[in-house]
Structures are given as structure tokens and as C-alpha cells.
Design an enzyme around this catalytic site. Structure first.
Site, PDB file in Angstrom:
ATOM      1  N   GLN A  18       0.800  -1.221   0.000  1.00  0.00           N
ATOM      2  CA  GLN A  18       0.000   0.000   0.000  1.00  0.00           C
ATOM      3  C   GLN A  18       0.834   1.274   0.000  1.00  0.00           C
ATOM      4  O   GLN A  18       0.325   2.334  -0.359  1.00  0.00           O
ATOM      5  CB  GLN A  18      -0.955  -0.012   1.198  1.00  0.00           C
ATOM      6  CG  GLN A  18      -2.015  -1.093   1.090  1.00  0.00           C
ATOM      7  CD  GLN A  18      -2.932  -1.119   2.284  1.00  0.00           C
ATOM      8  OE1 GLN A  18      -2.658  -1.777   3.277  1.00  0.00           O
ATOM      9  NE2 GLN A  18      -4.047  -0.405   2.207  1.00  0.00           N
ATOM     10  N   ASN A 163      -2.069 -10.933   8.234  1.00  0.00           N
ATOM     11  CA  ASN A 163      -3.055  -9.878   8.427  1.00  0.00           C
ATOM     12  C   ASN A 163      -4.373 -10.244   7.755  1.00  0.00           C
ATOM     13  O   ASN A 163      -4.404 -10.569   6.572  1.00  0.00           O
ATOM     14  CB  ASN A 163      -2.543  -8.559   7.842  1.00  0.00           C
ATOM     15  CG  ASN A 163      -3.528  -7.421   8.043  1.00  0.00           C
ATOM     16  OD1 ASN A 163      -3.599  -6.836   9.122  1.00  0.00           O
ATOM     17  ND2 ASN A 163      -4.320  -7.105   7.019  1.00  0.00           N
ATOM     18  N   GLU A 164      -5.444 -10.192   8.529  1.00  0.00           N
ATOM     19  CA  GLU A 164      -6.806 -10.343   8.041  1.00  0.00           C
ATOM     20  C   GLU A 164      -6.998 -11.485   7.041  1.00  0.00           C
ATOM     21  O   GLU A 164      -7.329 -11.259   5.869  1.00  0.00           O
ATOM     22  CB  GLU A 164      -7.291  -9.027   7.421  1.00  0.00           C
ATOM     23  CG  GLU A 164      -7.431  -7.910   8.438  1.00  0.00           C
ATOM     24  CD  GLU A 164      -8.015  -6.635   7.863  1.00  0.00           C
ATOM     25  OE1 GLU A 164      -8.525  -5.829   8.645  1.00  0.00           O
ATOM     26  OE2 GLU A 164      -7.942  -6.442   6.620  1.00  0.00           O
ATOM     27  N   TYR A 310     -12.831  -1.855  12.997  1.00  0.00           N
ATOM     28  CA  TYR A 310     -13.280  -0.581  12.451  1.00  0.00           C
ATOM     29  C   TYR A 310     -14.724  -0.268  12.832  1.00  0.00           C
ATOM     30  O   TYR A 310     -15.094   0.895  12.980  1.00  0.00           O
ATOM     31  CB  TYR A 310     -13.144  -0.584  10.929  1.00  0.00           C
ATOM     32  CG  TYR A 310     -11.708  -0.561  10.458  1.00  0.00           C
ATOM     33  CD1 TYR A 310     -11.062   0.647  10.224  1.00  0.00           C
ATOM     34  CD2 TYR A 310     -10.984  -1.733  10.258  1.00  0.00           C
ATOM     35  CE1 TYR A 310      -9.742   0.688   9.794  1.00  0.00           C
ATOM     36  CE2 TYR A 310      -9.669  -1.709   9.833  1.00  0.00           C
ATOM     37  CZ  TYR A 310      -9.051  -0.496   9.602  1.00  0.00           C
ATOM     38  OH  TYR A 310      -7.737  -0.464   9.193  1.00  0.00           O
ATOM     39  N   GLU A 365      -5.259  -2.377  14.045  1.00  0.00           N
ATOM     40  CA  GLU A 365      -5.754  -1.379  13.093  1.00  0.00           C
ATOM     41  C   GLU A 365      -7.046  -0.789  13.619  1.00  0.00           C
ATOM     42  O   GLU A 365      -7.900  -1.512  14.149  1.00  0.00           O
ATOM     43  CB  GLU A 365      -6.036  -1.972  11.703  1.00  0.00           C
ATOM     44  CG  GLU A 365      -4.821  -2.360  10.900  1.00  0.00           C
ATOM     45  CD  GLU A 365      -5.192  -2.858   9.505  1.00  0.00           C
ATOM     46  OE1 GLU A 365      -6.278  -2.475   8.995  1.00  0.00           O
ATOM     47  OE2 GLU A 365      -4.406  -3.634   8.938  1.00  0.00           O
ATOM     48  N   TRP A 412      -4.730   3.167  11.951  1.00  0.00           N
ATOM     49  CA  TRP A 412      -4.577   2.936  10.517  1.00  0.00           C
ATOM     50  C   TRP A 412      -5.073   4.178   9.786  1.00  0.00           C
ATOM     51  O   TRP A 412      -6.246   4.500   9.865  1.00  0.00           O
ATOM     52  CB  TRP A 412      -5.379   1.712  10.066  1.00  0.00           C
ATOM     53  CG  TRP A 412      -5.130   1.456   8.609  1.00  0.00           C
ATOM     54  CD1 TRP A 412      -5.813   1.984   7.551  1.00  0.00           C
ATOM     55  CD2 TRP A 412      -4.084   0.654   8.054  1.00  0.00           C
ATOM     56  NE1 TRP A 412      -5.275   1.564   6.356  1.00  0.00           N
ATOM     57  CE2 TRP A 412      -4.209   0.743   6.646  1.00  0.00           C
ATOM     58  CE3 TRP A 412      -3.065  -0.132   8.600  1.00  0.00           C
ATOM     59  CZ2 TRP A 412      -3.350   0.070   5.785  1.00  0.00           C
ATOM     60  CZ3 TRP A 412      -2.215  -0.793   7.742  1.00  0.00           C
ATOM     61  CH2 TRP A 412      -2.362  -0.691   6.351  1.00  0.00           C
ATOM     62  N   GLU A 419      -5.687   1.892  -1.293  1.00  0.00           N
ATOM     63  CA  GLU A 419      -6.704   1.177  -0.522  1.00  0.00           C
ATOM     64  C   GLU A 419      -7.309   0.046  -1.358  1.00  0.00           C
ATOM     65  O   GLU A 419      -8.501   0.001  -1.643  1.00  0.00           O
ATOM     66  CB  GLU A 419      -7.770   2.158  -0.027  1.00  0.00           C
ATOM     67  CG  GLU A 419      -8.873   1.565   0.827  1.00  0.00           C
ATOM     68  CD  GLU A 419      -8.383   0.717   1.993  1.00  0.00           C
ATOM     69  OE1 GLU A 419      -9.062  -0.264   2.321  1.00  0.00           O
ATOM     70  OE2 GLU A 419      -7.319   1.028   2.570  1.00  0.00           O
ATOM     71  N   TRP A 420      -6.438  -0.861  -1.809  1.00  0.00           N
ATOM     72  CA  TRP A 420      -6.847  -2.094  -2.474  1.00  0.00           C
ATOM     73  C   TRP A 420      -7.805  -1.811  -3.633  1.00  0.00           C
ATOM     74  O   TRP A 420      -7.495  -1.004  -4.498  1.00  0.00           O
ATOM     75  CB  TRP A 420      -7.403  -3.074  -1.439  1.00  0.00           C
ATOM     76  CG  TRP A 420      -6.461  -3.269  -0.284  1.00  0.00           C
ATOM     77  CD1 TRP A 420      -6.671  -2.910   1.016  1.00  0.00           C
ATOM     78  CD2 TRP A 420      -5.129  -3.832  -0.319  1.00  0.00           C
ATOM     79  NE1 TRP A 420      -5.573  -3.226   1.792  1.00  0.00           N
ATOM     80  CE2 TRP A 420      -4.619  -3.783   1.007  1.00  0.00           C
ATOM     81  CE3 TRP A 420      -4.327  -4.375  -1.331  1.00  0.00           C
ATOM     82  CZ2 TRP A 420      -3.345  -4.243   1.332  1.00  0.00           C
ATOM     83  CZ3 TRP A 420      -3.058  -4.851  -1.005  1.00  0.00           C
ATOM     84  CH2 TRP A 420      -2.584  -4.774   0.309  1.00  0.00           C
TER      85      TRP A 420
END
Length: 461
Positions: A18, A163-164, A310, A365, A412, A419-420
Site C-alpha cells: 500500500q 493480516n486479516e 473498524y 488497526e 490505521w 486502498e486495495w
């Protein structure tokens, strides 16, 4: 008075793909996001991480900026194909040297690196061999991890494996919304997930056996968080707990189209050494075949439970022990990415996780995408981010005050970035990035967060 302990780990985070720039320079290999971004329509306006924030060339200035903003801990990730261009075998010395220099610069600025070993940039050459579906993938990952640990562990002591996984497996291999863009059946998706979990366990084993300084090891999953409508109602609290850990029909957080948002499927395996019985029943014949030895490999002892939170969903107890989703009020606040603003998720998420897994929690995050631009006065006035973070951090502080073992918090992200699938249109950073000039402009929130860190949270009240 804030409840954050005096040794609380405050920090900010970012990920290699990123921010670094993924252009094939200095021997770097391609990853699945390079492949995916090249397909028309897969990312916003065809954006890719080819240049990103050019952190690969600007890392020294970025470290100095973090130091000026008072960031004491920085969560970064290592790019697997920068270390091993083909994903295995031949090592790219220039790639290894980059992270060697980056760690030295961070430490020289008084910033402790927290290293994530996999943050979605899977090597393209390994994807052509089947990627996470290949039963050899955990071994490939372990070999890569050993290279990184042997090089950096004399100075790095805090590690996260992956991660995730919910995102890069579920969105990447089932819905096709993320790289590599596959739309596999549930059986194949769960098999890939099983290999990811074995890879996580193998990585923990490698870190423990090869680290040159005593390691502190965790991981950074996400998941579907839930909060009770009435915090004084034991029935609502139990409904929220069930919503987080008992995935399947009857749970309003569950979707047959996207079943991998389960917290328990991943974390019961990684921490408790078993897949949840209820979900094994739901998945039926699609569930992976596994051995006791594989589950022992997956469930390696962890030092902390990292989690990316989030938002969450408010629920209440329904009839016959059921769970009901509480509708959000019309006009309820959302971020620029249209994610709901739910500060109590940072109270109940860590609380439920700490209770179930009996591990210290680190929020790896948390943040929001905002409508941020440089104003005529040359500054970025992101008051909504400050308000958002203040609300969420007060809830995290409340959790600590109520006895939840929370050790750290990483915002984050340190700077705006790729952002992907959303490309560069979403801005999560404490620092604004002009992608044409690469100029960094700290936002108002960056200076506010510096005060949060300096006062150990007292400025929140």
C-alpha cells in the site's frame, strides 16, 4: 483520568504493497495485486500499487516524519516477493537490504518496528502453482519467514504472522472482489483457509526457533464484531457474544455468500486448537479434512491477540435465545467508505476476545477513510477523524478500566495509501499524500494523535 497503562504501546500502521511502490525494480517480483490491478475494472479507475507512496525510496524521510509526529511504534509489513521474487528459492539481496536499512532507520529515530510477515501481497509465481490451495504453501511461507527472521530478529522482537485472513481468503478467493480475484466454491475456499492457518502456525514455530532476541508473537485477524443494544441487559450481552463467536444460520452477521467473516473459525483453530463444532456442522462436507498434527501446528502459543476493528453491528436478544440485528437509525454516521461509525465496537470487541482467548489484546488497526484535502491555508483539517478516534479510544479506555487486558493501539494508517480495490480515492492516513508530487502533509489529526500519545490518553477527556 485515562486508564491506559504507563507501558501502553501507541503506534501507527501501514503495509508494504500500500505504500512502498510495487514497480519491479531492484529485483522485486510481482504479487497477485499486480496481476489483479492490471485487469480492467478490478480497481477504482485502474489504480495499482506500482508507485503508491514511493516509500521504498522515501523511507528515511518518512521515518523522520513519524519521529516528528511522536509515533513510538510502527507496524509495517514485509513484501514477500521483494525478498523472494519467485516466492521461494533465490533470495533478492537488495530486497533484504531495504528492510535491513528501514529497521535501522526506525530504531535510530526511536521507533520500535512491529513486523507483519504477510499483508496480502502473495507472490505471483507461487499463485501460478496453486497459491494457498497448494498444500506446499505453508512450507513456502515458513521458508520465507525464516529468511526474514534470521536477518532482522537481532533488532526486531515483535512479530505478527498474517493480516486479516478473512479478507484475503474470503474477498480474494470466494467473492473475487480482492486479489487474486478467484471465485472458488466453499470447499476450495475452506481448504485454502486451512493452509493459511497451517502457514500461520509454521511461522510461529520458525520465529520461536530462529529469533535471535526473545520474540513477542501475535497475528492480526479481523471479523464480525457485535455490541449489545442494552449494555445493562445480560441477555443482550450474551446475544452479542453469540453473534461474534457462533457463526451460522440464525446469526444476523452471517451470510452464506461470505461465511469467512467468522471470528471463531479462524481464532478457535489458532488459539484453542479446534474448529468450532457449530461451524463444522454448517459447512458439512465442504469443511477441510485435517489431522490432529495439523491442528497442533496451527495452535502455536501466542503472546498477544492482534485484531483490526473498524466497526460492528448492534444486536439484541430475540425469542428462544435468538439474535436480532438492531436497525441503524436513518442518517446514522458513516465514514467516506460508507462504513458505520460504532465506537462501542472498540469496547466489546477486545472484551469478548480477551474473555474467550485469554490473551492480551493489541488493536492492530483502527481508523477511518475521510474526505481529506489540503485547504487553502496549506493544512488538512480532518476534524471528523479526530472526533472518530476520540470516541473509539474512549471506549478502548473504558474496556481497560473494566479489566480488559489491552496492551496497544495502532492507528490505521500513518499516511494515505493504496486502498486495495478502492485505489487512491480513500484516505485513511494521519498524513495526506499528494500522489503526483509525493508531498506529505500531516493532518490536524496527526498533531492531535501526538498529544494523545504524549499524555497517554489524558487529552481524550
Amino acid at each position: 483520568m485515562a486508564n491506559f497503562p504507563k507501558d501502553f504501546f501507541w503506534g501507527a500502521a501501514a503495509a508494504a504493497y500500500q505504500i512502498e511502490g510495487s514497480a519491479p525494480i531492484d529485483g522485486k517480483g510481482a504479487c497477485v495485486w499486480d496481476m489483479f490491478s492490471a485487469i480492467p475494472g478490478k480497481t477504482f479507475e485502474g489504480h495499482s500499487g506500482a508507485s503508491a507512496c514511493d516509500h521504498y525510496h522515501r523511507y528515511e524521510a518518512d521515518a523522520a516524519m513519524m519521529s516528528e509526529l511522536g509515533i513510538p511504534n510502527y507496524r509495517l509489513s514485509i513484501s514477500w516477493p521483494r525478498i523472494l521474487p519467485a516466492g521461494r528459492s533465490a533470495i533478492n539481496a537488495k530486497g533484504v537490504d531495504f528492510y535491513d536499512r528501514l529497521v535501522d532507520v526506525l530504531l535510530a529515530k526511536g521507533i520500535q518496528p512491529w513486523v507483519t510477515l504477510f499483508h496480502w501481497d502473495y507472490p505471483y509465481e507461487l499463485y501460478k502453482l496453486g497459491g494457498w490451495l497448494n498444500p506446499e504453501s505453508p512450507q513456502w511461507f515458513a521458508e520465507y519467514v525464516q529468511i526474514v527472521v534470521e536477518k532482522l530478529s537481532d533488532r526486531v522482537s515483535r512479530w505478527m504472522t498474517i493480516n486479516e485472513p478473512q479478507c484475503f481468503v474470503g474477498l480474494g478467493h470466494q467473492t473475487g472482489y480482492h486479489a487474486p480475484g478467484d471465485r472458488l466454491g466453499l470447499k476450495e475456499v475452506l481448504q485454502a483457509a486451512h493452509h493459511v492457518l497451517i502457514a500461520h502456525g509454521r511461522a510461529v514455530q520458525v520465529i520461536r526457533s530462529h529469533a535471535r532476541t526473545g520474540p513477542t508473537i501475535g497475528w492480526a485477524p479481523c471479523g464480525a464484531m457485535a455490541m449489545p443494544e442494552d449494555e445493562s441487559s445480560s441477555a443482550d450481552i450474551e446475544a452479542a457474544r453469540k453473534a461474534v463467536f457462533c457463526f451460522g444460520p440464525g446469526n444476523p452477521l452471517y451470510s452464506p455468500a461470505e461465511p469467512l467473516w467468522s471470528v471463531a473459525w479462524w481464532s478457535d483453530a489458532a488459539v484453542l486448537g479446534r474448529y468450532p463444532e457449530g461451524e463444522l456442522e454448517v459447512y458439512g462436507g465442504a469443511a477441510p479434512m485435517f489431522t490432529e498434527e495439523e491442528m497442533r501446528t496451527i495452535a502455536q502459543p501466542l503472546d498477544f491477540y492482534g485484531v483490526n476493528i473498524y466497526n460492528g453491528t448492534v444486536v439484541r436478544a430475540g425469542g428462544d435465545g435468538g439474535i436480532e440485528r438492531v436497525p441503524r437509525a436513518p442518517g446514522a454516521p458513516v465514514t467516506a467508505l460508507k462504513w458505520p461509525v460504532t465506537p462501542t465496537s472498540l469496547y466489546w470487541g477486545p472484551k469478548f476476545l480477551n474473555e474467550r482467548y485469554n490473551l492480551p489484546v493489541v488493536v492492530t488497526e483502527n481508523g477511518l477513510s475521510g474526505m481529506d484535502w489540503v485547504s487553502l491555508d496549506g493544512r488538512v483539517h480532518d476534524s471528523q477523524r479526530i472526533d472518530f478516534l476520540q470516541r473509539y479510544l474512549r471506549e478502548l479506555d473504558r474496556a481497560i478500566g473494566d479489566g480488559v487486558d489491552v496492551r496497544g493501539y495502532f492507528q490505521w494508517s500513518i499516511m494515505d495509501n493504496f486502498e486495495w480495490s478502492e485505489g487512491y480515492k480513500e484516505r485513511f492516513g494521519l498524513v495526506h499524500v499528494d500522489y503526483e508530487t509525493q508531498k506529505r502533509t500531516p493532518k490536524d489529526s496527526a498533531y492531535w494523535y501526538r498529544d494523545v500519545i504524549t499524555t497517554n490518553g489524558r487529552v481524550l477527556y
